[in-house]
Design an enzyme around this catalytic site. Structure first.
Site, PDB file in Angstrom:
ATOM      1  N   TYR A 161      26.443  22.240  -5.100  1.00  0.00           N
ATOM      2  CA  TYR A 161      27.224  20.992  -5.092  1.00  0.00           C
ATOM      3  C   TYR A 161      28.669  21.282  -5.502  1.00  0.00           C
ATOM      4  O   TYR A 161      29.619  20.830  -4.846  1.00  0.00           O
ATOM      5  CB  TYR A 161      26.578  19.984  -6.053  1.00  0.00           C
ATOM      6  N   LYS A 165      32.080  20.778  -3.138  1.00  0.00           N
ATOM      7  CA  LYS A 165      33.183  19.870  -3.467  1.00  0.00           C
ATOM      8  C   LYS A 165      34.515  20.624  -3.566  1.00  0.00           C
ATOM      9  O   LYS A 165      35.562  20.076  -3.210  1.00  0.00           O
ATOM     10  CB  LYS A 165      32.863  19.105  -4.745  1.00  0.00           C
TER      11      LYS A 165
HETATM   12  P1  NAP Z   1      25.005   7.468  -3.192  1.00  0.00           P
HETATM   13  O1  NAP Z   1      24.887   6.134  -3.866  1.00  0.00           O
HETATM   14  O2  NAP Z   1      23.760   8.294  -3.031  1.00  0.00           O
HETATM   15  O3  NAP Z   1      25.712   7.264  -1.756  1.00  0.00           O
HETATM   16  C1  NAP Z   1      25.823   8.302  -0.832  1.00  0.00           C
HETATM   17  C2  NAP Z   1      25.468   7.758   0.537  1.00  0.00           C
HETATM   18  O4  NAP Z   1      25.628   8.826   1.509  1.00  0.00           O
HETATM   19  C3  NAP Z   1      24.005   7.289   0.616  1.00  0.00           C
HETATM   20  O5  NAP Z   1      23.914   6.022   1.235  1.00  0.00           O
HETATM   21  C4  NAP Z   1      23.376   8.389   1.467  1.00  0.00           C
HETATM   22  O6  NAP Z   1      22.237   7.959   2.204  1.00  0.00           O
HETATM   23  C5  NAP Z   1      24.512   8.754   2.391  1.00  0.00           C
HETATM   24  N1  NAP Z   1      24.232  10.012   3.090  1.00  0.00           N
HETATM   25  C6  NAP Z   1      23.579  11.111   2.609  1.00  0.00           C
HETATM   26  N2  NAP Z   1      23.465  12.038   3.588  1.00  0.00           N
HETATM   27  C7  NAP Z   1      24.051  11.514   4.699  1.00  0.00           C
HETATM   28  C8  NAP Z   1      24.220  11.978   6.016  1.00  0.00           C
HETATM   29  N3  NAP Z   1      23.763  13.190   6.408  1.00  0.00           N
HETATM   30  N4  NAP Z   1      24.845  11.175   6.915  1.00  0.00           N
HETATM   31  C9  NAP Z   1      25.298   9.951   6.558  1.00  0.00           C
HETATM   32  N5  NAP Z   1      25.154   9.444   5.311  1.00  0.00           N
HETATM   33  C10 NAP Z   1      24.529  10.223   4.395  1.00  0.00           C
HETATM   34  O7  NAP Z   1      26.014   8.410  -3.970  1.00  0.00           O
HETATM   35  P2  NAP Z   1      27.417   8.080  -4.686  1.00  0.00           P
HETATM   36  O8  NAP Z   1      27.231   8.374  -6.115  1.00  0.00           O
HETATM   37  O9  NAP Z   1      27.949   6.783  -4.260  1.00  0.00           O
HETATM   38  O10 NAP Z   1      28.310   9.254  -4.072  1.00  0.00           O
HETATM   39  C11 NAP Z   1      29.257   9.020  -3.024  1.00  0.00           C
HETATM   40  C12 NAP Z   1      30.177  10.241  -2.938  1.00  0.00           C
HETATM   41  O11 NAP Z   1      30.870  10.390  -4.188  1.00  0.00           O
HETATM   42  C13 NAP Z   1      29.418  11.550  -2.714  1.00  0.00           C
HETATM   43  O12 NAP Z   1      30.174  12.377  -1.858  1.00  0.00           O
HETATM   44  C14 NAP Z   1      29.333  12.139  -4.110  1.00  0.00           C
HETATM   45  O13 NAP Z   1      29.210  13.541  -4.081  1.00  0.00           O
HETATM   46  C15 NAP Z   1      30.670  11.695  -4.679  1.00  0.00           C
HETATM   47  N6  NAP Z   1      30.717  11.663  -6.141  1.00  0.00           N
HETATM   48  C16 NAP Z   1      29.868  10.882  -6.865  1.00  0.00           C
HETATM   49  C17 NAP Z   1      29.962  10.882  -8.256  1.00  0.00           C
HETATM   50  C18 NAP Z   1      29.061  10.040  -9.141  1.00  0.00           C
HETATM   51  O14 NAP Z   1      29.081  10.222 -10.370  1.00  0.00           O
HETATM   52  N7  NAP Z   1      28.291   9.111  -8.600  1.00  0.00           N
HETATM   53  C19 NAP Z   1      30.902  11.693  -8.888  1.00  0.00           C
HETATM   54  C20 NAP Z   1      31.739  12.474  -8.113  1.00  0.00           C
HETATM   55  C21 NAP Z   1      31.648  12.457  -6.737  1.00  0.00           C
HETATM   56  P3  NAP Z   1      20.778   8.181   1.536  1.00  0.00           P
HETATM   57  O15 NAP Z   1      20.761   7.312   0.300  1.00  0.00           O
HETATM   58  O16 NAP Z   1      19.861   7.735   2.622  1.00  0.00           O
HETATM   59  O17 NAP Z   1      20.676   9.645   1.205  1.00  0.00           O
END
Ligand code: NAP
Length: 255
Positions: A161, A165
């Site tokens: 991961y 990133k």
């Molecule tokens: P999340 O709630 O799991 O949302 C991510 C979304 O991306 C989900 O709806 C997921 O679908 C979808 N997805 C996964 N694989 C995919 C694919 N192959 N094609 C299309 N859509 C896909 O996660 P989040 O926390 O909001 O994260 C959003 C972004 O922010 C990510 O890139 C994550 O790495 C980044 N981020 C998050 C955090 C944090 O603390 N939350 C911190 C830093 C960065 P499914 O649910 O069906 O898998």
């Protein structure tokens, strides 16, 4: 000189990962700031809920069930946005996955899956979006990286991961330079710990307390707090900003 505008009225945007968490809030936030939004996520998620929330703001939306690792599906999704909403000007690539395993035990399939979705998926999304923007006279792209592209999070076994990133940050810089003379700006936003479903489960409560004590501002971010930084980079207020990474982490990377 006119005051800078953070509005993105009537511009057409696409947001990947729009079915949940940060991507969902960003899709709604872009609409609150005036954009019409194509909402892309894997089939089976709650895209209908995001589309309804965007429409409640008075803006138009279209659901785009697609996989960001599939170039053909991305091309079709961009075509659907342009057909239903108009020429694509803005893109936010937030689709991503996270999991963990000790590096010495991590199967290559687990490594490859995270790189495929988080890094290759962002590249393929940018490629499909930019092809439309290059035809249409330009645009602005924001890729959602993570502070994990800059630091290795204490206690989290996620070499794949973190590497994905760091790659998102650098592919964003590379694309910014490739497209700089053709009207497309490309930047990344790197959230710190953010209260999404991933971080709100009872079983991670202890870890969340650690996240909070590792954060100078003393808490996780709310998804609402990602909207301003992303809209800034998309808007004309950031017309001279390209190839940068904006860390939105409550200060974690200072320590
Ligand atoms: P999340 O709630 O799991 O949302 C991510 C979304 O991306 C989900 O709806 C997921 O679908 C979808 N997805 C996964 N694989 C995919 C694919 N192959 N094609 C299309 N859509 C896909 O996660 P989040 O926390 O909001 O994260 C959003 C972004 O922010 C990510 O890139 C994550 O790495 C980044 N981020 C998050 C955090 C944090 O603390 N939350 C911190 C830093 C960065 P499914 O649910 O069906 O898998």
């Amino acid at each position: 000189m006119a005051a800078p505008s953070f509005r993105i009225d009537d511009r057409v945007a696409i947001v990947t990962g729009a079915g949940s968490g940060i991507g969902r809030r960003l899709a709604i936030g872009l609409a609150e700031m005036g954009a019409h939004v194509g909402c892309l996520d894997l089939p089976g998620g709650d895209l209908a809920g995001t589309v309804a929330a965007v429409e409640e703001t008075g803006r138009r939306a279209v659901a785009l069930p697609a996989d960001v690792t599939r170039s053909d599906e991305l091309t079709e999704a961009v075509a659907a946005v342009e057909r239903d909403l108009g020429p694509l000007r803005l893109a936010v690539n937030a689709a991503g996955i996270a999991n963990a395993a000790p590096a010495e035990d991590m199967p290559v399939e687990q490594w490859n899956k995270v790189i495929d979705v988080n890094l290759t998926g962002v590249f393929l999304s940018c490629q499909a979006e930019a092809r439309a923007m290059l035809r249409g006279g330009g645009g602005s792209i924001v890729n959602i990286a993570s502070m994990s592209g800059t630091i290795a999070n204490r206690g989290l076994l996620q070499a794949h991961y973190n590497a994905s990133k760091a790659g998102v940050m650098h592919v964003s810089k590379s694309l910014a330079t490739e497209w700089c003379d053709r009207g497309i700006r490309v930047n990344s936003v790197s959230p710190g710990y953010t209260a999404t479903p991933m971080n709100l489960r009872a079983e991670v409560a202890e870890r969340v307390r650690q996240f909070e004590s590792d954060t100078p501002l003393g808490r996780m971010a709310s998804v609402d707090e990602m909207v301003g930084p992303v809209v800034f980079l998309l808007s004309d207020a950031a017309s001279f900003v390209t190839g940068t990474d904006l860390i939105v982490d409550g200060g974690v990377t200072c320590w």
